[in-house]
Design a protein around this motif. Sequence first.
Motif, PDB file in Angstrom:
ATOM      1  N   LEU B  11       0.864  -1.169   0.000  1.00  0.00           N
ATOM      2  CA  LEU B  11       0.000   0.000   0.000  1.00  0.00           C
ATOM      3  C   LEU B  11       0.905   1.226   0.000  1.00  0.00           C
ATOM      4  O   LEU B  11       1.243   1.793   1.036  1.00  0.00           O
ATOM      5  CB  LEU B  11      -0.921  -0.024   1.223  1.00  0.00           C
ATOM      6  N   THR B  12       1.321   1.626  -1.201  1.00  0.00           N
ATOM      7  CA  THR B  12       2.393   2.612  -1.306  1.00  0.00           C
ATOM      8  C   THR B  12       1.959   4.021  -0.960  1.00  0.00           C
ATOM      9  O   THR B  12       2.790   4.863  -0.666  1.00  0.00           O
ATOM     10  CB  THR B  12       2.972   2.611  -2.728  1.00  0.00           C
ATOM     11  N   ALA B  13       0.685   4.303  -1.039  1.00  0.00           N
ATOM     12  CA  ALA B  13       0.243   5.676  -0.787  1.00  0.00           C
ATOM     13  C   ALA B  13       0.067   5.975   0.692  1.00  0.00           C
ATOM     14  O   ALA B  13      -0.093   7.119   1.077  1.00  0.00           O
ATOM     15  CB  ALA B  13      -1.062   5.941  -1.526  1.00  0.00           C
ATOM     16  N   ILE B  14       0.105   4.960   1.514  1.00  0.00           N
ATOM     17  CA  ILE B  14      -0.090   5.163   2.944  1.00  0.00           C
ATOM     18  C   ILE B  14       1.226   5.575   3.583  1.00  0.00           C
ATOM     19  O   ILE B  14       2.251   4.931   3.396  1.00  0.00           O
ATOM     20  CB  ILE B  14      -0.629   3.872   3.597  1.00  0.00           C
ATOM     21  N   THR B  15       1.196   6.682   4.313  1.00  0.00           N
ATOM     22  CA  THR B  15       2.420   7.164   4.940  1.00  0.00           C
ATOM     23  C   THR B  15       2.375   7.114   6.456  1.00  0.00           C
ATOM     24  O   THR B  15       3.350   7.417   7.115  1.00  0.00           O
ATOM     25  CB  THR B  15       2.707   8.607   4.508  1.00  0.00           C
ATOM     26  N   ALA B  16       1.244   6.761   7.006  1.00  0.00           N
ATOM     27  CA  ALA B  16       1.145   6.659   8.459  1.00  0.00           C
ATOM     28  C   ALA B  16       0.054   5.663   8.816  1.00  0.00           C
ATOM     29  O   ALA B  16      -0.894   5.467   8.053  1.00  0.00           O
ATOM     30  CB  ALA B  16       0.819   8.010   9.074  1.00  0.00           C
ATOM     31  N   VAL B  17       0.236   5.036   9.937  1.00  0.00           N
ATOM     32  CA  VAL B  17      -0.796   4.137  10.436  1.00  0.00           C
ATOM     33  C   VAL B  17      -1.397   4.756  11.683  1.00  0.00           C
ATOM     34  O   VAL B  17      -0.757   5.542  12.384  1.00  0.00           O
ATOM     35  CB  VAL B  17      -0.231   2.738  10.758  1.00  0.00           C
ATOM     36  N   PRO B  18      -2.638   4.442  11.994  1.00  0.00           N
ATOM     37  CA  PRO B  18      -3.257   5.040  13.182  1.00  0.00           C
ATOM     38  C   PRO B  18      -2.493   4.698  14.448  1.00  0.00           C
ATOM     39  O   PRO B  18      -1.834   3.662  14.535  1.00  0.00           O
ATOM     40  CB  PRO B  18      -4.653   4.401  13.199  1.00  0.00           C
ATOM     41  N   ALA B  19      -2.606   5.597  15.412  1.00  0.00           N
ATOM     42  CA  ALA B  19      -1.871   5.394  16.660  1.00  0.00           C
ATOM     43  C   ALA B  19      -2.289   4.122  17.367  1.00  0.00           C
ATOM     44  O   ALA B  19      -1.529   3.568  18.165  1.00  0.00           O
ATOM     45  CB  ALA B  19      -2.086   6.594  17.584  1.00  0.00           C
ATOM     46  N   SER B  20      -3.490   3.652  17.053  1.00  0.00           N
ATOM     47  CA  SER B  20      -3.978   2.450  17.717  1.00  0.00           C
ATOM     48  C   SER B  20      -3.299   1.190  17.189  1.00  0.00           C
ATOM     49  O   SER B  20      -3.397   0.127  17.795  1.00  0.00           O
ATOM     50  CB  SER B  20      -5.487   2.324  17.534  1.00  0.00           C
ATOM     51  N   VAL B  21      -2.616   1.296  16.039  1.00  0.00           N
ATOM     52  CA  VAL B  21      -1.917   0.138  15.485  1.00  0.00           C
ATOM     53  C   VAL B  21      -0.539   0.050  16.123  1.00  0.00           C
ATOM     54  O   VAL B  21       0.254   0.987  16.024  1.00  0.00           O
ATOM     55  CB  VAL B  21      -1.769   0.247  13.963  1.00  0.00           C
ATOM     56  N   PRO B  22      -0.223  -1.057  16.811  1.00  0.00           N
ATOM     57  CA  PRO B  22       1.061  -1.136  17.491  1.00  0.00           C
ATOM     58  C   PRO B  22       2.228  -1.229  16.514  1.00  0.00           C
ATOM     59  O   PRO B  22       2.159  -1.940  15.511  1.00  0.00           O
ATOM     60  CB  PRO B  22       0.944  -2.419  18.318  1.00  0.00           C
ATOM     61  N   THR B  23       3.269  -0.468  16.765  1.00  0.00           N
ATOM     62  CA  THR B  23       4.507  -0.587  16.009  1.00  0.00           C
ATOM     63  C   THR B  23       5.643  -0.686  17.007  1.00  0.00           C
ATOM     64  O   THR B  23       5.460  -0.484  18.198  1.00  0.00           O
ATOM     65  CB  THR B  23       4.725   0.627  15.100  1.00  0.00           C
ATOM     66  N   GLY B  24       6.844  -0.976  16.533  1.00  0.00           N
ATOM     67  CA  GLY B  24       7.966  -1.133  17.436  1.00  0.00           C
ATOM     68  C   GLY B  24       8.351   0.166  18.096  1.00  0.00           C
ATOM     69  O   GLY B  24       8.044   1.258  17.605  1.00  0.00           O
ATOM     70  N   ALA B  25       9.040   0.034  19.232  1.00  0.00           N
ATOM     71  CA  ALA B  25       9.443   1.218  19.982  1.00  0.00           C
ATOM     72  C   ALA B  25      10.614   1.932  19.329  1.00  0.00           C
ATOM     73  O   ALA B  25      10.853   3.102  19.584  1.00  0.00           O
ATOM     74  CB  ALA B  25       9.810   0.822  21.407  1.00  0.00           C
ATOM     75  N   LEU B  26      11.357   1.220  18.484  1.00  0.00           N
ATOM     76  CA  LEU B  26      12.496   1.807  17.796  1.00  0.00           C
ATOM     77  C   LEU B  26      12.167   1.984  16.327  1.00  0.00           C
ATOM     78  O   LEU B  26      11.625   1.068  15.691  1.00  0.00           O
ATOM     79  CB  LEU B  26      13.737   0.912  17.924  1.00  0.00           C
ATOM     80  N   THR B  27      12.522   3.128  15.776  1.00  0.00           N
ATOM     81  CA  THR B  27      12.360   3.350  14.343  1.00  0.00           C
ATOM     82  C   THR B  27      13.743   3.425  13.719  1.00  0.00           C
ATOM     83  O   THR B  27      14.555   4.292  14.097  1.00  0.00           O
ATOM     84  CB  THR B  27      11.589   4.653  14.084  1.00  0.00           C
ATOM     85  N   LEU B  28      14.000   2.521  12.793  1.00  0.00           N
ATOM     86  CA  LEU B  28      15.304   2.533  12.125  1.00  0.00           C
ATOM     87  C   LEU B  28      15.385   3.749  11.215  1.00  0.00           C
ATOM     88  O   LEU B  28      14.579   3.909  10.293  1.00  0.00           O
ATOM     89  CB  LEU B  28      15.496   1.251  11.308  1.00  0.00           C
ATOM     90  N   ILE B  29      16.364   4.602  11.491  1.00  0.00           N
ATOM     91  CA  ILE B  29      16.535   5.831  10.707  1.00  0.00           C
ATOM     92  C   ILE B  29      17.591   5.653   9.629  1.00  0.00           C
ATOM     93  O   ILE B  29      17.391   6.020   8.474  1.00  0.00           O
ATOM     94  CB  ILE B  29      16.931   7.004  11.638  1.00  0.00           C
ATOM     95  N   LYS B  30      18.717   5.065  10.002  1.00  0.00           N
ATOM     96  CA  LYS B  30      19.830   4.980   9.054  1.00  0.00           C
ATOM     97  C   LYS B  30      20.765   3.847   9.458  1.00  0.00           C
ATOM     98  O   LYS B  30      21.071   3.677  10.640  1.00  0.00           O
ATOM     99  CB  LYS B  30      20.613   6.307   9.048  1.00  0.00           C
ATOM    100  N   SER B  31      21.202   3.102   8.472  1.00  0.00           N
ATOM    101  CA  SER B  31      22.191   2.047   8.680  1.00  0.00           C
ATOM    102  C   SER B  31      23.385   2.331   7.791  1.00  0.00           C
ATOM    103  O   SER B  31      23.221   2.558   6.583  1.00  0.00           O
ATOM    104  CB  SER B  31      21.590   0.678   8.339  1.00  0.00           C
ATOM    105  N   ILE B  32      24.580   2.355   8.386  1.00  0.00           N
ATOM    106  CA  ILE B  32      25.802   2.612   7.609  1.00  0.00           C
ATOM    107  C   ILE B  32      26.767   1.456   7.828  1.00  0.00           C
ATOM    108  O   ILE B  32      27.029   1.061   8.962  1.00  0.00           O
ATOM    109  CB  ILE B  32      26.465   3.939   8.026  1.00  0.00           C
ATOM    110  N   THR B  33      27.257   0.922   6.724  1.00  0.00           N
ATOM    111  CA  THR B  33      28.204  -0.195   6.772  1.00  0.00           C
ATOM    112  C   THR B  33      29.612   0.315   6.512  1.00  0.00           C
ATOM    113  O   THR B  33      29.857   0.976   5.493  1.00  0.00           O
ATOM    114  CB  THR B  33      27.830  -1.257   5.727  1.00  0.00           C
ATOM    115  N   ALA B  34      30.495   0.018   7.441  1.00  0.00           N
ATOM    116  CA  ALA B  34      31.890   0.434   7.276  1.00  0.00           C
ATOM    117  C   ALA B  34      32.608  -0.491   6.311  1.00  0.00           C
ATOM    118  O   ALA B  34      32.367  -1.705   6.298  1.00  0.00           O
ATOM    119  CB  ALA B  34      32.598   0.404   8.633  1.00  0.00           C
ATOM    120  N   SER B  35      33.472   0.076   5.510  1.00  0.00           N
ATOM    121  CA  SER B  35      34.338  -0.699   4.618  1.00  0.00           C
ATOM    122  C   SER B  35      35.638   0.071   4.485  1.00  0.00           C
ATOM    123  O   SER B  35      35.752   0.989   3.673  1.00  0.00           O
ATOM    124  CB  SER B  35      33.670  -0.893   3.250  1.00  0.00           C
ATOM    125  N   SER B  36      36.569  -0.263   5.349  1.00  0.00           N
ATOM    126  CA  SER B  36      37.827   0.487   5.449  1.00  0.00           C
ATOM    127  C   SER B  36      37.558   1.982   5.562  1.00  0.00           C
ATOM    128  O   SER B  36      38.128   2.797   4.827  1.00  0.00           O
ATOM    129  CB  SER B  36      38.727   0.185   4.246  1.00  0.00           C
TER     130      SER B  36
END
Lengths: 202, 207
Positions: B11-36
Motif C-alpha cells: 500500500l504505497t500511498a499510505i504514509t502513516a498508520v493510526p496510533a492504535s496500530v502497534p509498532t515497534g518502539a524503535l524506528t530505524l533511521i539509518k544504517s551505515i556499513t563500514a568498509s575500510s
Amino acid sequence: MALIKHNNNSISNVTSFAQIPSGTPILISTQTASGSASISFTGIDSTYDVYQFEFINIHPATNSAYFQVNLSIDNGSNYNVTKTTTYFHAYHNEAGDDSALEYDAARDLAQSTSYQDISYQTGNDNDQSASGTLQLFNPSSTTFVKHFITNINSYSDVSGTDYTINTYVGGYGNTTSAVDAIQFKMSSGNIDAGIIKMYGIK
Amino acid sequence: MALITVSNNSLTAITAVPASVPTGALTLIKSITASSSASISFVNGASGVVLDDTYKSYVFKFISMHNANDAADFQFQVDTGANTNYNQTITSMGFLAEHSEDNSANTLAAAGGSAILHQETVFQDLGRSLGNDNDQSLSGELHLFNPSSTTFVKHFIGVINEAGTDNQSVQRVIAGYINTTTAITTIQFKMDSGNIDSGIIKLYGVK
C-alpha cells in the motif's frame, strides 16, 4: 463515482507499507514456561542483526537456582558453544545491612561450553522471580565471534536472606559458525513459570 | 456486482498508520556499513539522517565493528549546528568487567584513558584496545538522550562487549554528558588509529 471502501479491519495479504518507517523490535516468538526443563528458540538466522530476549518473571521451581543460557550451531541438537564471559552484580538485602558491587569469578566462563549463569540464586517464594534482557549480536555471522550482553534483576534467596541482585553478563560465543538456536534453563530444577519473548531488531 | 480486489501487496500511498496500530518502539533511521572507513558520521538532514527533536532519544547499535589496527580504540564525538569539528566538551565515567580466554585474569574496574573525560573535547572511547584478529570485533549500543535540547546537557549511556587484543572478553559501560545547551546535530564514530575495517552502525529513534 461511488467511493470504494474496504470495511473490514484486517488486510491480511499486505506485506509492506512502502513509505512507513518500520518499527522495531519485531516480536518473533513468545514462550511461557510451565514446569519447563528448558525453553529453546530455534531458527535464528540473518533476518535480523540483533536478537533481543525479554525475561518476564522467571520463577524457579528450586530455591536459589541460577537462570542460565547456552547457544547452538546445529539448530538445537546441542547447546555447547564455547564462550568467554564476564559476570558482575550489584546486590542489596532487604534488611539493608549488606550491599556491594562485585565481580564473581565463580560465575564467569573461560573458553567453556557450559551454560552461562545470568541470574544469581533466584528465590522460589511465590513472589520471587527474575526479569531482564539479553541481546545477541550478529548471530548468523560466519566471520566474527557472537557477542551477547545481559542485564537481569533477581529477587534472590541467598542462604535464607532476601536480596535484590542486579546481574550483568557480557561475553562472546567464540565461534565463527552461525548461531541458530538459544536455550534457557535453571541450574537446578524446572522453570516453574515465566515468559520469554524473542524480538528481532532490524 | 463485480468483486473489488486489491491486487498487489504494497500500500504505497499510505504514509502513516493510526496510533492504535502497534509498532515497534524503535524506528530505524539509518544504517551505515563500514568498509575500510576512516570514520562514520550521522549528520542531521543529510542522507536521510534524523537527529533532531523528532525523537527524545536515539539509539546507535554497533554490529561486529572490526578495527584495521590491532589495539585500536573505538570512539565518538559530536558537534552542533553546521559544525563538523567534533570537539564538544564531555564529562564521563566508565567501568568494565574483563575476563581472559585462558582464565588468567578477571577484574571489575573503573575505566581509564579517554574512557573517562573531565570537561575535555577529545573523542570519547566506547571500546579500548580492541583485537583485530579476523574473528574479533565489538558489539553493543549507545543511547543519546534529548540531543536537541537547548536547556539541558546531553546525557549518553553506552554498553559494549568487545574481544580485546589480549584475547579477553570485556564488557564496558560508559556514561556521561556532553556539556552544552546547544542542540547536537551530528555524531561521528572512528578508531583512534587506522580505519574501521568493517561493521554496521544503525541509528534508531525511540518513540
